[in-house]
Design an enzyme around this catalytic site. Structure first.
Site, PDB file in Angstrom:
ATOM      1  N   TRP A  43     -11.402  -1.374  -3.658  1.00  0.00           N
ATOM      2  CA  TRP A  43     -10.079  -1.506  -4.680  1.00  0.00           C
ATOM      3  C   TRP A  43      -9.267  -2.573  -4.271  1.00  0.00           C
ATOM      4  CZ3 TRP A  43      -7.902   0.239  -8.862  1.00  0.00           C
ATOM      5  CH2 TRP A  43      -6.646   0.139  -8.911  1.00  0.00           C
ATOM      6  N   ASN A  45      -5.477  -4.270  -5.954  1.00  0.00           N
ATOM      7  CA  ASN A  45      -4.576  -4.897  -6.969  1.00  0.00           C
ATOM      8  C   ASN A  45      -3.781  -6.071  -7.020  1.00  0.00           C
ATOM      9  OD1 ASN A  45      -3.405  -2.424  -5.169  1.00  0.00           O
ATOM     10  ND2 ASN A  45      -1.398  -2.700  -6.210  1.00  0.00           N
ATOM     11  N   ASP A  46      -2.519  -6.008  -6.985  1.00  0.00           N
ATOM     12  CA  ASP A  46      -1.705  -7.512  -6.888  1.00  0.00           C
ATOM     13  C   ASP A  46      -2.137  -8.422  -6.161  1.00  0.00           C
ATOM     14  OD1 ASP A  46      -0.281  -5.167  -8.109  1.00  0.00           O
ATOM     15  OD2 ASP A  46       1.356  -5.549  -6.831  1.00  0.00           O
ATOM     16  N   PHE A 102       2.575  -2.990   1.292  1.00  0.00           N
ATOM     17  CA  PHE A 102       2.592  -3.087  -0.186  1.00  0.00           C
ATOM     18  C   PHE A 102       2.718  -4.764  -0.379  1.00  0.00           C
ATOM     19  CE2 PHE A 102       4.083   0.984  -2.617  1.00  0.00           C
ATOM     20  CZ  PHE A 102       2.954   1.508  -1.874  1.00  0.00           C
ATOM     21  N   ARG A 176      11.144  -3.049  -3.423  1.00  0.00           N
ATOM     22  CA  ARG A 176       9.846  -3.646  -2.863  1.00  0.00           C
ATOM     23  C   ARG A 176       9.686  -4.959  -3.572  1.00  0.00           C
ATOM     24  NH1 ARG A 176       8.139   0.884  -5.790  1.00  0.00           N
ATOM     25  NH2 ARG A 176       6.987   0.323  -7.656  1.00  0.00           N
ATOM     26  N   GLU A 228       8.855  -4.686 -10.984  1.00  0.00           N
ATOM     27  CA  GLU A 228       7.883  -5.030  -9.773  1.00  0.00           C
ATOM     28  C   GLU A 228       7.650  -6.447  -9.594  1.00  0.00           C
ATOM     29  OE1 GLU A 228       5.518  -0.822  -9.177  1.00  0.00           O
ATOM     30  OE2 GLU A 228       4.471  -2.405 -10.607  1.00  0.00           O
TER      31      GLU A 228
HETATM   32  C1  FRU Z   1       2.336  -3.330  -8.491  1.00  0.00           C
HETATM   33  C2  FRU Z   1       2.793  -2.372  -7.151  1.00  0.00           C
HETATM   34  C3  FRU Z   1       3.869  -3.085  -6.438  1.00  0.00           C
HETATM   35  C4  FRU Z   1       3.497  -2.374  -4.971  1.00  0.00           C
HETATM   36  C5  FRU Z   1       1.982  -2.393  -4.960  1.00  0.00           C
HETATM   37  C6  FRU Z   1       1.236  -1.103  -4.363  1.00  0.00           C
HETATM   38  O1  FRU Z   1       1.200  -3.194  -9.024  1.00  0.00           O
HETATM   39  O2  FRU Z   1       2.989  -1.241  -7.627  1.00  0.00           O
HETATM   40  O3  FRU Z   1       5.095  -2.746  -6.800  1.00  0.00           O
HETATM   41  O4  FRU Z   1       4.042  -3.285  -3.830  1.00  0.00           O
HETATM   42  O5  FRU Z   1       1.513  -2.107  -6.625  1.00  0.00           O
HETATM   43  O6  FRU Z   1      -0.030  -1.262  -4.457  1.00  0.00           O
END
Ligand code: FRU
Length: 515
Positions: A43, A45-46, A102, A176, A228
C-alpha cells in the site's frame, strides 16, 4: 483520511493475514504504470518528505508494507535524479511507541539550526505526524502530534529525535501533516499544519520549538471534509517580478467531482499570517486539479534557485475507492511531477500545473497532423497504451456538442476525454466497464470548467497504462484520472459529436516506459 476510513481496514487486518504478493512487475501486471511512480509492493498513499538534496529528489510516501490496504503507516522511500526513474530504498520511518508515521515534510537544515548536524554534515530533518492508534481507540482528541527525525547520510538512515513530540496536540482531533518551510525574511522556520478544517501556522528558530502564529480558513474555500496535507510557497506571477504566496489545502471529501481533491488560495504571507488575495477570500473554491485522482500533492523543498522550479507530485487516487482498485501486488501510483505557475487571467490569478520538462524524454517520434474538418472519428497513429497528445480544437462555424479523444480496446471498453463548447467544460468519462465494479463510486463523468478564454481549446494529454493526465489551456485546468480496463487501451481516435465544424491540429508521441 477520515477516521472511519482508517479504522475499517485496521479491523479487517486484525482478522485476516495480508494477501500473498503476486510476482514482480511485468506483463502479469497490466495496470502497473510504466512511467509513474509506484511502490514495488503493498500500500501507498500520500507523498511525504519531498526534499531535493545533493542531486537527488527524495520521495517518501505513506506506506503499509504488510498489506495492499491502508494500515499502520510507515514512510516508504525512493530517490530519483531525473524525476522519472526512481530507485526504491528501504523503509525510512517505522511506527514506534508514539504511534504510526503519518504525512509530513522534510528540509535540509543547511545552517544546522536544529543542532542535529555533525562534523560538517547537513542534517535532513523530517517533520511528521505521530498518530497514536491507542489514543484514537480510547476516544481521545489528542492522538495526533508532530515529531522529528533526522538523517546525516543523505536520507539513507534516520534517527527519531529524543524530544518527540515537538508539537503536542492542543485538543484537536485532526491535527496533522506538517509542511515546514524556511521563511527567509523573518529568518525562521514556518510550519503549515492542517487542524480540522483550518490551517494553523507555527514558527520556530530551530525546528524543535514551535510557537503558534495564526489560523486561516474560517469561511474560506471548500469545507466539505477535513483539511489535510497543506503546502505554502511563493511563486512569481506570470514569471515575475511580482510574487504571491500559494496555499494548497487538500480536502476529503468535498472535491469538485466527489471524494478527495486539492484546493488552493493565492495571497500574501508575512511569516506569521496568510491573507487571501482578490478572488480568494470567501467561499468560492479553486481547484488545483479537478480530476478524481490527484490528492495530497505537495512540493519539493530545497530545489536550487538556479533551477527555480516549484515541483509538485500528488497521490494518483481518491479515498472514495483507493483501497479497492484492482491491482494485486501493490496499490496506488503518484502523478507525474508537475511544475506550478501563477498566471493572471481575466478571472484573476490562477494556478497552472505543467508536466516537468523531463517528461519529454519519454517521447518517441512525433506525428503532426492538421485536420481542417474533423470527422466524427479520426484514428490516431500511435499504437500501444503509452502516448502523449497535444490537441488544438476550434470551431470557426457551428460548434460540436463535444470533441476530444477516446482510448479503447477490443473488449468494448473505452475512456473518453473531451471539451463541450456549450457548457464550456472539459469532461472525462471512465465509462461503465465491468472491471470498474470494485467501487460504485468509480465510474461516471467528471467535469471541469474552462478557465482560459480564446477561440482555440488546447489540451495536452499524457496516458500511462492506467492513468490519463489532462493539462488544458496551458495547465490552468487540470484533470487526472486513473482507469483499469480488462485489456490495455492500445487504440485511440479523435471524436466529434453532434456535428459542427471542427478544426483539429495534433501532435502525437508514443511514450517509452521507464520500467
Ligand atoms: C491524507 C491522509 C493524511 C494522513 C495520512 C494517513 O490522505 O489522511 O491526512 O496524514 O493520509 O495515511
Amino acid at each position: 483520511m477520515k477516521a472511519a476510513v482508517c479504522l475499517l481496514p485496521l479491523l479487517l487486518l486484525a482478522a485476516c493475514a495480508p494477501p500473498p504478493a503476486a510476482p514482480a512487475s511485468g506483463t502479469d501486471e497490466p495496470h502497473r504504470p510504466r512511467f509513474h511512480f509506484t511502490p514495488d509492493s503493498m500500500w501507498m498513499n500520500d507523498p511525504n518528505g519531498l526534499v531535493y538534496f545533493d542531486g537527488e529528489y527524495h520521495l517518501f510516501y505513506q506506506h503499509y508494507p504488510d498489506s495492499t490496504v491502508w494500515g499502520p503507516m510507515h514512510w516508504g522511500h525512493a530517490v530519483s535524479r531525473d524525476l522519472l526513474r526512481w530507485e526504491h530504498l528501504p523503509i525510512a520511518l517505522y511506527p514506534d511507541s508514539l504511534g504510526y508515521i503519518f504525512s509530513g515534510s522534510a528540509v535540509a537544515d543547511s545552517a544546522n539550526t536544529s543542532g542535529f548536524g555533525a562534523a560538517g554534515q547537513i542534517p535532513l530533518v523530517a517533520i511528521f505526524t505521530h498518530h497514536d492508534p491507542a489514543g484514537e481507540r480510547a476516544g481521545r482528541d489528542d492522538f495526533q502530534y508532530q515529531s522529528l527525525a533526522y538523517s546525516l547520510d543523505r536520507g539513507r538512515s534516520w534517527t527519531k529525535y529524543r524530544g518527540n513530540p515537538v508539537l503536542p496536540n492542543p485538543g484537536i482531533r485532526d491535527f496533522r501533516d506538517p509542511k515546514v518551510i524556511w521563511h527567509a525574511p523573518s529568518r525562521r522556520w514556518v510550519m503549515v499544519l492542517a487542524a480540522k478544517d483550518r490551517i494553523h501556522f507555527y514558527t520556530s528558530p530551530n525546528l524543535r520549538e514551535w510557537t503558534f502564529a495564526s489560523e486561516f480558513g474560517a469561511g474560506e474555500g471548500a469545507h466539505g471534509g477535513v483539511w489535510e496535507c497543506p503546502d505554502l510557497f511563493e511563486l512569481p506571477v506570470d514569471g515575475g517580478p511580482e510574487t504571491q504566496w500559494v496555499l494548497l489545502v487538500s480536502i476529503n471529501p468535498g472535491g469538485p467531482n466527489g471524494g478527495s481533491a486539492t484546493q488552493y488560495f493565492a495571497g500574501t504571507f508575512d511569516g506569521t499570517r496568510f491573507i487571501p488575495g482578490e478572488g480568494f477570500g470567501g467561499q468560492q473554491a479553486h481547484w488545483m486539479d479537478a480530476g478524481r485522482d490527484n490528492y495530497a500533492g505537495v512540493t519539493w523543498s530545497g530545489i536550487p534557485q538556479a533551477d527555480g522550479r516549484r515541483i509538485l507530485i500528488g497521490w494518483m487516487s481518491n479515498w472514495d475507492y483507493a483501497q479497492t482498485v484492482p491491482t494485486r501486488r501493490w496499490r496506488s501510483a503518484m502523478t507525474l511531477p508537475r511544475s506550478l505557475h501563477l498566471r493572471r487571467t481575466p478571472g484573476g490569478l490562477r494556478l497552472a500545473s505543467w508536466p516537468v520538462e523531463e517528461a519529454a524524454r519519454l517521447r518517441g517520434p512525433a506525428v503532426r497532423t492538421a485536420l481542417p474538418a474533423l470527422a466524427d472519428r479520426h484514428p490516431l497513429p500511435a499504437s500501444g497504451a503509452l502516448r502523449e497528445l497535444e490537441l488544438a480544437l476550434s470551431w470557426p462555424g457551428p460548434a460540436p456538442a463535444a470533441a476530444g479523444v477516446v482510448l479503447e480496446n477490443d473488449r468494448g471498453e473505452s475512456l473518453r476525454i473531451g471539451y463541450q463548447p456549450a457548457e464550456q467544460q472539459y469532461v472525462i468519462d471512465r465509462g461503465q466497464a465491468p472491471r470498474q465494479a470494485f467501487s460504485p463510486k468509480f465510474a461516471g463523468i467528471q467535469t471541469a470548467p474552462r478557465i482560459a478564454a480564446g477561440d482555440t481549446v488546447r489540451m495536452r494529454l499524457i496516458f500511462d497504462a492506467a492513468s490519463a493526465e489532462l493539462f488544458a489551456d496551458g495547465g490552468l485546468t487540470v484533470m487526472t484520472s486513473i482507469f483499469f480496463p480488462e485489456a490495455p487501451f492500445t487504440r485511440a481516435y479523435l471524436f466529434r459529436e453532434g456535428g459542427g465544424d471542427v478544426q483539429a491540429a495534433y501532435t502525437e508521441w508514443p511514450l517509452q516506459p521507464v520500467r
